[in-house]
Scaffold this motif. Sequence first.
Motif, mmCIF file in Angstrom:
data_model
loop_
_atom_site.group_PDB
_atom_site.id
_atom_site.type_symbol
_atom_site.label_atom_id
_atom_site.label_comp_id
_atom_site.label_asym_id
_atom_site.label_seq_id
_atom_site.Cartn_x
_atom_site.Cartn_y
_atom_site.Cartn_z
ATOM 1 N N THR A 24 0.896 -1.179 -0.073
ATOM 2 C CA THR A 24 0.040 0.256 0.157
ATOM 3 C C THR A 24 0.895 1.113 0.114
ATOM 4 N N ILE A 25 1.890 1.322 0.807
ATOM 5 C CA ILE A 25 2.670 2.645 0.957
ATOM 6 C C ILE A 25 3.614 2.505 -0.614
ATOM 7 N N TYR A 26 3.998 1.591 -1.355
ATOM 8 C CA TYR A 26 4.541 1.790 -2.725
ATOM 9 C C TYR A 26 3.499 2.462 -3.663
ATOM 10 N N ARG A 27 2.461 1.902 -3.370
ATOM 11 C CA ARG A 27 1.023 2.255 -4.224
ATOM 12 C C ARG A 27 0.788 3.935 -4.063
ATOM 13 N N TRP A 28 0.781 4.170 -2.770
ATOM 14 C CA TRP A 28 0.644 5.555 -2.684
ATOM 15 C C TRP A 28 1.512 6.500 -3.321
ATOM 16 N N ILE A 29 3.053 5.934 -3.005
ATOM 17 C CA ILE A 29 4.059 6.768 -3.437
ATOM 18 C C ILE A 29 3.824 6.894 -5.158
ATOM 19 N N ASP A 30 3.541 5.874 -5.701
ATOM 20 C CA ASP A 30 3.259 6.001 -7.204
ATOM 21 C C ASP A 30 2.059 6.626 -7.649
ATOM 22 N N LYS A 31 0.780 6.491 -6.991
ATOM 23 C CA LYS A 31 -0.284 7.129 -7.500
ATOM 24 C C LYS A 31 -1.079 8.151 -6.820
ATOM 25 N N HIS A 32 -0.568 8.479 -5.349
ATOM 26 C CA HIS A 32 -1.217 9.296 -4.705
ATOM 27 C C HIS A 32 -0.139 10.275 -4.082
ATOM 28 N N ALA A 33 0.939 10.368 -4.627
ATOM 29 C CA ALA A 33 1.966 11.375 -4.598
ATOM 30 C C ALA A 33 2.445 11.448 -2.956
ATOM 31 N N MET A 34 2.317 10.299 -2.251
ATOM 32 C CA MET A 34 2.933 10.173 -0.843
ATOM 33 C C MET A 34 4.107 10.845 -0.592
ATOM 34 N N PRO A 35 4.377 11.912 0.170
ATOM 35 C CA PRO A 35 6.009 12.236 0.300
ATOM 36 C C PRO A 35 6.673 11.334 0.838
ATOM 37 N N ALA A 36 7.653 11.011 0.028
ATOM 38 C CA ALA A 36 8.695 10.136 0.160
ATOM 39 C C ALA A 36 10.203 10.487 -0.365
ATOM 40 N N HIS A 37 11.186 10.186 0.145
ATOM 41 C CA HIS A 37 12.499 10.494 -0.400
ATOM 42 C C HIS A 37 13.180 9.527 -0.829
ATOM 43 N N ARG A 38 13.824 9.264 -1.863
ATOM 44 C CA ARG A 38 14.479 8.199 -2.439
ATOM 45 C C ARG A 38 16.104 8.301 -1.849
#
Length: 69
Positions: A24-38
């Motif tokens: 779910t976290i990966y999906r949110w990063i991809d589709k919902h612009a969840m704030p994440a830093h690579r």
Amino acid sequence: MAEMEDRWLSVDEIGKYLGVSSDTIYRWIDKHAMPAHRMGRLWKFKKDEVDEWVKAGGAADKSRQDQAE
């Protein structure tokens, strides 16, 4: 001690904090612009950024929102 509270969280840690799976976290990063830093191959999160994103409705299911309008 305060700096430990402001540390970067992993996918597993942020998932556990929010009560959702890593998928779910990966999906949110991809589709919902969840704030994440690579950072290299890893995704890292700041808890306060994620809290603001959730409060702003970032995790809401967009298709359900569209149907309600």
